[in-house]
Motif scaffolding. Structure first.
Motif, short mmCIF file in Angstrom:
data_model
loop_
_atom_site.label_atom_id
_atom_site.label_comp_id
_atom_site.label_asym_id
_atom_site.label_seq_id
_atom_site.Cartn_x
_atom_site.Cartn_y
_atom_site.Cartn_z
N VAL A 53 0.86 -1.17 0.00
CA VAL A 53 0.00 0.00 0.00
C VAL A 53 0.90 1.22 0.00
CG1 VAL A 53 -1.74 1.29 1.28
CG2 VAL A 53 -1.83 -1.20 1.24
N VAL A 54 0.75 2.08 -1.01
CA VAL A 54 1.53 3.31 -1.06
C VAL A 54 0.89 4.31 -0.10
CG1 VAL A 54 2.31 5.24 -2.50
CG2 VAL A 54 2.25 2.91 -3.44
N GLU A 55 1.67 4.76 0.88
CA GLU A 55 1.18 5.75 1.85
C GLU A 55 1.50 7.17 1.40
OE1 GLU A 55 0.98 3.96 6.21
OE2 GLU A 55 3.00 4.53 5.61
N GLU A 56 2.67 7.33 0.77
CA GLU A 56 3.11 8.67 0.40
C GLU A 56 4.07 8.58 -0.78
OE1 GLU A 56 5.69 12.22 2.53
OE2 GLU A 56 4.61 10.80 3.79
N HIS A 57 4.01 9.58 -1.63
CA HIS A 57 4.97 9.70 -2.73
C HIS A 57 5.54 11.11 -2.68
CE1 HIS A 57 5.74 10.59 -7.18
NE2 HIS A 57 6.78 9.94 -6.72
N ASP A 58 6.84 11.22 -2.55
CA ASP A 58 7.52 12.51 -2.53
C ASP A 58 8.26 12.65 -3.85
OD1 ASP A 58 9.26 14.68 -2.17
OD2 ASP A 58 9.50 14.27 -0.03
N ALA A 59 7.66 13.38 -4.79
CA ALA A 59 8.24 13.53 -6.12
C ALA A 59 9.57 14.28 -6.09
CB ALA A 59 7.26 14.24 -7.05
N GLU A 60 9.69 15.28 -5.21
CA GLU A 60 10.94 16.04 -5.12
C GLU A 60 12.10 15.17 -4.64
OE1 GLU A 60 10.87 19.76 -3.08
OE2 GLU A 60 8.99 20.35 -4.00
N GLN A 61 11.85 14.36 -3.63
CA GLN A 61 12.90 13.49 -3.08
C GLN A 61 13.03 12.17 -3.84
OE1 GLN A 61 15.05 14.32 -0.58
NE2 GLN A 61 14.10 16.33 -0.67
N LYS A 62 12.09 11.93 -4.76
CA LYS A 62 12.04 10.68 -5.53
C LYS A 62 11.95 9.48 -4.60
CE LYS A 62 14.54 12.38 -9.56
NZ LYS A 62 15.64 12.13 -10.48
N GLU A 63 10.98 9.55 -3.67
CA GLU A 63 10.79 8.48 -2.70
C GLU A 63 9.32 8.08 -2.60
OE1 GLU A 63 14.29 9.25 0.56
OE2 GLU A 63 12.30 10.01 1.00
N PHE A 64 9.12 6.84 -2.21
CA PHE A 64 7.81 6.32 -1.86
C PHE A 64 7.87 5.78 -0.44
CE2 PHE A 64 7.38 5.96 -6.45
CZ PHE A 64 6.03 6.20 -6.66
N GLU A 83 5.56 -8.14 4.15
CA GLU A 83 6.85 -8.83 4.21
C GLU A 83 7.98 -7.88 4.59
OE1 GLU A 83 7.16 -12.13 3.68
OE2 GLU A 83 4.99 -12.20 3.38
N PRO A 84 8.91 -8.32 5.45
CA PRO A 84 10.08 -7.48 5.74
C PRO A 84 11.04 -7.53 4.56
CG PRO A 84 10.29 -9.59 6.85
CD PRO A 84 8.94 -9.57 6.19
N ILE A 85 11.70 -6.42 4.32
CA ILE A 85 12.69 -6.35 3.23
C ILE A 85 13.92 -5.63 3.77
CG2 ILE A 85 13.15 -5.56 0.88
CD1 ILE A 85 10.15 -5.73 0.38
N ARG A 86 15.09 -6.14 3.45
CA ARG A 86 16.34 -5.59 3.98
C ARG A 86 16.68 -4.25 3.35
NH1 ARG A 86 18.75 -11.08 2.77
NH2 ARG A 86 19.00 -10.00 0.82
N LYS A 110 10.99 -0.67 8.75
CA LYS A 110 10.73 -0.84 10.18
C LYS A 110 9.36 -1.47 10.38
CE LYS A 110 9.27 3.94 10.75
NZ LYS A 110 9.52 5.19 11.43
N PRO A 111 9.25 -2.33 11.39
CA PRO A 111 7.95 -2.95 11.67
C PRO A 111 7.01 -1.95 12.33
CG PRO A 111 9.60 -3.68 13.26
CD PRO A 111 10.30 -2.81 12.26
N VAL A 112 5.72 -2.08 11.99
CA VAL A 112 4.67 -1.24 12.58
C VAL A 112 3.45 -2.12 12.82
CG1 VAL A 112 5.43 0.92 11.53
CG2 VAL A 112 3.83 -0.53 10.30
N MET A 113 2.65 -1.75 13.81
CA MET A 113 1.39 -2.45 14.08
C MET A 113 0.27 -1.74 13.33
SD MET A 113 1.72 -5.12 15.97
CE MET A 113 0.08 -5.44 16.57
N HIS A 140 5.27 -3.85 7.67
CA HIS A 140 6.60 -3.26 7.52
C HIS A 140 6.49 -2.01 6.67
CE1 HIS A 140 8.27 -6.84 9.32
NE2 HIS A 140 7.31 -7.47 8.65
N ARG A 141 6.86 -0.87 7.28
CA ARG A 141 6.84 0.40 6.56
C ARG A 141 8.20 0.56 5.89
NH1 ARG A 141 4.46 4.01 10.06
NH2 ARG A 141 2.52 3.64 8.97
#
Length: 68
Positions: free
Chosen positions: A6-17, A23-26, A50-53, A60-61
């Motif tokens: 689930v995409v929570e946020e997209h920061d186009a300036e920082q080029k981040e999602f 699933e956890p990912i390293r 990081k894990p979140v409830m 995993h966020r």
């Protein structure tokens, strides 16, 4: 990315999602993020994980940086 996220946020300036995954990912792992719509695929690198409830379950966020 294996499975749905689930995409929570997209920061186009920082080029981040910011996404939430079941699933956890390293950190530093490179993945393909398939967006629907518009059906675009992006190569991303895990910057933070990081894990979140959520709804009584561990999720995993992930902060993903778009790789040029």
């Amino acid at each position: 990315i294996a499975g749905d996220v689930v995409v929570e946020e997209h920061d186009a300036e920082q080029k981040e999602f910011w996404v939430v995954s079941s699933e956890p990912i390293r950190r530093e792992e490179r993945l393909t993020l398939d967006l629907a719509p518009p059906g675009e695929s992006l190569t991303v690198r895990v910057v933070e994980s990081k894990p979140v409830m959520m709804d009584g379950m561990v999720r995993h966020r992930l902060r993903l940086a778009i790789v040029d």
